[in-house]
Write a protein that holds these residues in place. Structure first.
Motif, PDB file in Angstrom:
ATOM      1  N   PHE A  58       0.864  -1.174   0.000  1.00  0.00           N
ATOM      2  CA  PHE A  58       0.000   0.000   0.000  1.00  0.00           C
ATOM      3  C   PHE A  58       0.901   1.224   0.000  1.00  0.00           C
ATOM      4  O   PHE A  58       2.118   1.119   0.205  1.00  0.00           O
ATOM      5  N   SER A  59       0.323   2.362  -0.259  1.00  0.00           N
ATOM      6  CA  SER A  59       1.105   3.587  -0.349  1.00  0.00           C
ATOM      7  C   SER A  59       0.488   4.668   0.527  1.00  0.00           C
ATOM      8  O   SER A  59      -0.728   4.822   0.554  1.00  0.00           O
ATOM      9  N   VAL A  60       1.332   5.381   1.248  1.00  0.00           N
ATOM     10  CA  VAL A  60       0.905   6.505   2.083  1.00  0.00           C
ATOM     11  C   VAL A  60       1.841   7.664   1.788  1.00  0.00           C
ATOM     12  O   VAL A  60       3.062   7.515   1.868  1.00  0.00           O
ATOM     13  N   GLU A  61       1.263   8.803   1.433  1.00  0.00           N
ATOM     14  CA  GLU A  61       2.031  10.006   1.126  1.00  0.00           C
ATOM     15  C   GLU A  61       3.146   9.729   0.130  1.00  0.00           C
ATOM     16  O   GLU A  61       4.268  10.199   0.274  1.00  0.00           O
ATOM     17  N   GLY A  62       2.838   8.893  -0.869  1.00  0.00           N
ATOM     18  CA  GLY A  62       3.794   8.590  -1.924  1.00  0.00           C
ATOM     19  C   GLY A  62       4.840   7.551  -1.577  1.00  0.00           C
ATOM     20  O   GLY A  62       5.709   7.242  -2.395  1.00  0.00           O
ATOM     21  N   ILE A  63       4.782   6.996  -0.380  1.00  0.00           N
ATOM     22  CA  ILE A  63       5.757   5.989   0.046  1.00  0.00           C
ATOM     23  C   ILE A  63       5.113   4.610  -0.075  1.00  0.00           C
ATOM     24  O   ILE A  63       4.058   4.350   0.509  1.00  0.00           O
ATOM     25  N   LYS A  64       5.750   3.724  -0.859  1.00  0.00           N
ATOM     26  CA  LYS A  64       5.243   2.366  -1.046  1.00  0.00           C
ATOM     27  C   LYS A  64       5.727   1.487   0.111  1.00  0.00           C
ATOM     28  O   LYS A  64       6.925   1.448   0.402  1.00  0.00           O
ATOM     29  N   ILE A  65       4.786   0.810   0.771  1.00  0.00           N
ATOM     30  CA  ILE A  65       5.111  -0.003   1.947  1.00  0.00           C
ATOM     31  C   ILE A  65       4.686  -1.439   1.686  1.00  0.00           C
ATOM     32  O   ILE A  65       3.542  -1.713   1.323  1.00  0.00           O
ATOM     33  N   LYS A  66       5.617  -2.375   1.897  1.00  0.00           N
ATOM     34  CA  LYS A  66       5.347  -3.795   1.706  1.00  0.00           C
ATOM     35  C   LYS A  66       4.691  -4.363   2.963  1.00  0.00           C
ATOM     36  O   LYS A  66       5.116  -4.063   4.083  1.00  0.00           O
ATOM     37  N   ILE A  67       3.670  -5.169   2.759  1.00  0.00           N
ATOM     38  CA  ILE A  67       3.022  -5.864   3.877  1.00  0.00           C
ATOM     39  C   ILE A  67       3.782  -7.164   4.103  1.00  0.00           C
ATOM     40  O   ILE A  67       3.871  -8.008   3.207  1.00  0.00           O
ATOM     41  N   ASP A  68       4.352  -7.321   5.287  1.00  0.00           N
ATOM     42  CA  ASP A  68       5.163  -8.498   5.588  1.00  0.00           C
ATOM     43  C   ASP A  68       4.311  -9.711   5.939  1.00  0.00           C
ATOM     44  O   ASP A  68       4.665 -10.835   5.599  1.00  0.00           O
ATOM     45  N   LYS A  69       3.188  -9.479   6.634  1.00  0.00           N
ATOM     46  CA  LYS A  69       2.374 -10.601   7.090  1.00  0.00           C
ATOM     47  C   LYS A  69       0.945 -10.141   7.333  1.00  0.00           C
ATOM     48  O   LYS A  69       0.719  -9.049   7.863  1.00  0.00           O
ATOM     49  N   ILE A  70      -0.014 -10.983   6.963  1.00  0.00           N
ATOM     50  CA  ILE A  70      -1.413 -10.772   7.324  1.00  0.00           C
ATOM     51  C   ILE A  70      -1.612 -11.485   8.664  1.00  0.00           C
ATOM     52  O   ILE A  70      -1.493 -12.705   8.744  1.00  0.00           O
ATOM     53  N   ILE A  71      -1.885 -10.729   9.702  1.00  0.00           N
ATOM     54  CA  ILE A  71      -2.068 -11.308  11.038  1.00  0.00           C
ATOM     55  C   ILE A  71      -3.425 -11.986  11.128  1.00  0.00           C
ATOM     56  O   ILE A  71      -3.544 -13.101  11.625  1.00  0.00           O
ATOM     57  N   TRP A  72      -4.469 -11.292  10.675  1.00  0.00           N
ATOM     58  CA  TRP A  72      -5.799 -11.884  10.559  1.00  0.00           C
ATOM     59  C   TRP A  72      -6.583 -11.147   9.489  1.00  0.00           C
ATOM     60  O   TRP A  72      -6.263 -10.033   9.122  1.00  0.00           O
ATOM     61  N   ALA A  73      -7.588 -11.844   8.990  1.00  0.00           N
ATOM     62  CA  ALA A  73      -8.429 -11.256   7.950  1.00  0.00           C
ATOM     63  C   ALA A  73      -9.880 -11.641   8.217  1.00  0.00           C
ATOM     64  O   ALA A  73     -10.169 -12.768   8.619  1.00  0.00           O
ATOM     65  N   LYS A  74     -10.768 -10.692   8.026  1.00  0.00           N
ATOM     66  CA  LYS A  74     -12.212 -10.932   8.058  1.00  0.00           C
ATOM     67  C   LYS A  74     -12.706 -10.604   6.655  1.00  0.00           C
ATOM     68  O   LYS A  74     -12.782  -9.441   6.277  1.00  0.00           O
ATOM     69  N   GLU A  75     -13.008 -11.646   5.899  1.00  0.00           N
ATOM     70  CA  GLU A  75     -13.400 -11.447   4.506  1.00  0.00           C
ATOM     71  C   GLU A  75     -14.879 -11.764   4.333  1.00  0.00           C
ATOM     72  O   GLU A  75     -15.513 -12.362   5.199  1.00  0.00           O
ATOM     73  N   GLU A 130       5.408  -2.592  12.828  1.00  0.00           N
ATOM     74  CA  GLU A 130       4.133  -1.979  13.188  1.00  0.00           C
ATOM     75  C   GLU A 130       3.001  -2.854  12.694  1.00  0.00           C
ATOM     76  O   GLU A 130       3.163  -3.618  11.747  1.00  0.00           O
ATOM     77  N   GLU A 131       1.842  -2.706  13.336  1.00  0.00           N
ATOM     78  CA  GLU A 131       0.629  -3.350  12.859  1.00  0.00           C
ATOM     79  C   GLU A 131      -0.317  -2.269  12.370  1.00  0.00           C
ATOM     80  O   GLU A 131      -0.471  -1.230  13.014  1.00  0.00           O
ATOM     81  N   ILE A 132      -0.916  -2.532  11.212  1.00  0.00           N
ATOM     82  CA  ILE A 132      -1.853  -1.578  10.627  1.00  0.00           C
ATOM     83  C   ILE A 132      -3.143  -2.312  10.278  1.00  0.00           C
ATOM     84  O   ILE A 132      -3.167  -3.543  10.216  1.00  0.00           O
ATOM     85  N   GLU A 133      -4.196  -1.553  10.065  1.00  0.00           N
ATOM     86  CA  GLU A 133      -5.475  -2.129   9.697  1.00  0.00           C
ATOM     87  C   GLU A 133      -5.922  -1.551   8.354  1.00  0.00           C
ATOM     88  O   GLU A 133      -6.042  -0.338   8.203  1.00  0.00           O
ATOM     89  N   LEU A 134      -6.107  -2.448   7.377  1.00  0.00           N
ATOM     90  CA  LEU A 134      -6.612  -2.072   6.068  1.00  0.00           C
ATOM     91  C   LEU A 134      -8.034  -2.592   5.920  1.00  0.00           C
ATOM     92  O   LEU A 134      -8.344  -3.687   6.395  1.00  0.00           O
ATOM     93  N   MET A 135      -8.873  -1.812   5.257  1.00  0.00           N
ATOM     94  CA  MET A 135     -10.242  -2.235   4.988  1.00  0.00           C
ATOM     95  C   MET A 135     -10.546  -2.015   3.517  1.00  0.00           C
ATOM     96  O   MET A 135     -10.150  -0.993   2.949  1.00  0.00           O
TER      97      MET A 135
END
Length: 95
Positions: A40-57, A76-81
């Protein structure tokens, strides 16, 4: 706090979530068709997701992911929706 109908909340995920920010996401799909966010990208910085801790699909509105990232050697842990009716990804701000 204002009352919003379910339809209003469906059409605007930001109504009751002031800590959401839209972000571009690169995702992949496994053989079962499940979505897997990779970058994902924030303020033009591309960030790789190392691991999905959990997912609600397959939620009524879309999918939710708790992810681990490493930025400047800090984990860090982040939450994407993902909001399927808007075809939009958001990042939940924790700070």
């Amino acid at each position: 706090m204002a009352f919003h109908t379910a339809e209003e909340e469906k059409n605007n995920p930001f109504i009751n979530n002031p800590n959401l920010v839209t972000v571009p996401v690169i995702a992949s799909f496994n053989t079962e068709g499940n979505m897997i966010p990779i970058y994902f990208s924030v303020e033009g910085i591309k960030i790789k997701i190392d691991k999905i801790i959990w997912a609600k699909e397959n939620l009524a509105w879309g999918s939710q992911y708790r992810c681990r990232i490493c930025v400047c050697d800090v984990l860090e842990e982040i939450e994407l929706m993902y909001f399927k009716h808007k075809n939009m990804w958001t990042l939940k701000r924790n700070r």
